[in-house]
Design an enzyme around this catalytic site. Structure first.
Site, PDB file in Angstrom:
ATOM      1  N   GLY A 173      34.081  18.167  39.002  1.00  0.00           N
ATOM      2  CA  GLY A 173      34.201  19.030  39.973  1.00  0.00           C
ATOM      3  C   GLY A 173      35.804  19.698  39.858  1.00  0.00           C
ATOM      4  N   THR A 174      35.919  20.868  39.345  1.00  0.00           N
ATOM      5  CA  THR A 174      37.230  21.405  39.613  1.00  0.00           C
ATOM      6  C   THR A 174      36.884  22.695  40.217  1.00  0.00           C
ATOM      7  OG1 THR A 174      37.073  21.641  37.189  1.00  0.00           O
ATOM      8  CG2 THR A 174      38.645  20.032  37.949  1.00  0.00           C
ATOM      9  N   THR A 175      36.608  24.001  39.287  1.00  0.00           N
ATOM     10  CA  THR A 175      36.312  24.963  40.088  1.00  0.00           C
ATOM     11  C   THR A 175      34.963  25.797  39.206  1.00  0.00           C
ATOM     12  OG1 THR A 175      38.550  25.460  40.184  1.00  0.00           O
ATOM     13  CG2 THR A 175      36.847  27.586  40.423  1.00  0.00           C
TER      14      THR A 175
END
Length: 217
Positions: free
Chosen positions: A16-18
């Protein structure tokens, strides 16, 4: 400091980052940055591609635990491949999203994985679905996720328009990722984008130094 490192290792590697997906007139764009984090604080990989093909015109972005998400995708690919052979036709996008939803829901106590599913099929055209960590399935025209998404909700609300052209949507997605990568400490690297239409699939990679800039660094 030692305690923080131990806590991050227990949490494991997160994708989960972008991540984002958006429908345009005749197709859909799905994309992500290229980093994975540990505990939401430390970058564990700068070169991961979180946009995964699960069938010819169906892709998904992973969120949550990297190991869990990869295990779910591997199983989903098998189900969809078997389904397409059995039905003698490519699976619908909703079918792919439903397979991911069932796997996440039935194993919600053991797995920590969520997905954005985007694609095109002969029945409904371009579609975007979100499968939450607990296994809830939602259909949306545009969606964003990951730690970097908290910085771009305003941009997405202001700039996304239904029936955008392919070029407009691709620029919208690139700008959104660039804004998130410029603000979020664990988002970055390159932008991986996939454009899916009736005519086929196009992969677009935008290097970090080619991303648009919106502020002085």
């Amino acid at each position: 400091m030692e305690k923080r490192c131990m806590d991050s290792q227990v949490k494991g590697v997160s994708t989960g980052t972008t991540i984002l997906a958006a429908i345009f007139d005749g197709g859909v764009v799905i994309g992500s940055d290229s980093r994975a984090s540990i505990g939401g604080e430390y970058v564990s990989s700068k070169t991961i591609n979180k946009v995964i093909q699960v069938h010819d015109r169906i892709f998904c972005c992973m969120a949550g635990s990297l190991a869990d998400a990869q295990a779910v995708i591997k199983t989903a690919k098998f189900h969809l491949s078997f389904h397409s052979v059995q039905m003698e036709t490519p699976p619908l996008v909703i079918a792919a999203a439903s397979v991911l939803k069932e796997l996440c829901y039935k194993n919600k106590e053991e797995l920590q994985a969520g997905f954005m599913t985007a694609g095109w099929d002969r029945k409904k055209g371009p579609q975007v679905y979100v499968v939450s960590l607990g296994g809830m399935l939602i259909s949306q025209p545009v969606t964003i996720g990951g730690s970097g998404s908290t910085y771009i909700y305003g941009y997405v609300d202001a700039k996304y328009k239904p029936n955008m052209s392919r070029e407009e949507c691709l620029q919208f997605a690139t700008n959104a990722l660039a804004l998130a990568m410029g603000r979020d400490n664990v988002s970055g690297g390159v932008a991986h984008l996939v454009v899916i239409t009736e005519t086929g699939v196009e992969h677009v990679v935008v290097p970090g130094d080619k991303l648009p800039k919106f502020h002085d660094e």
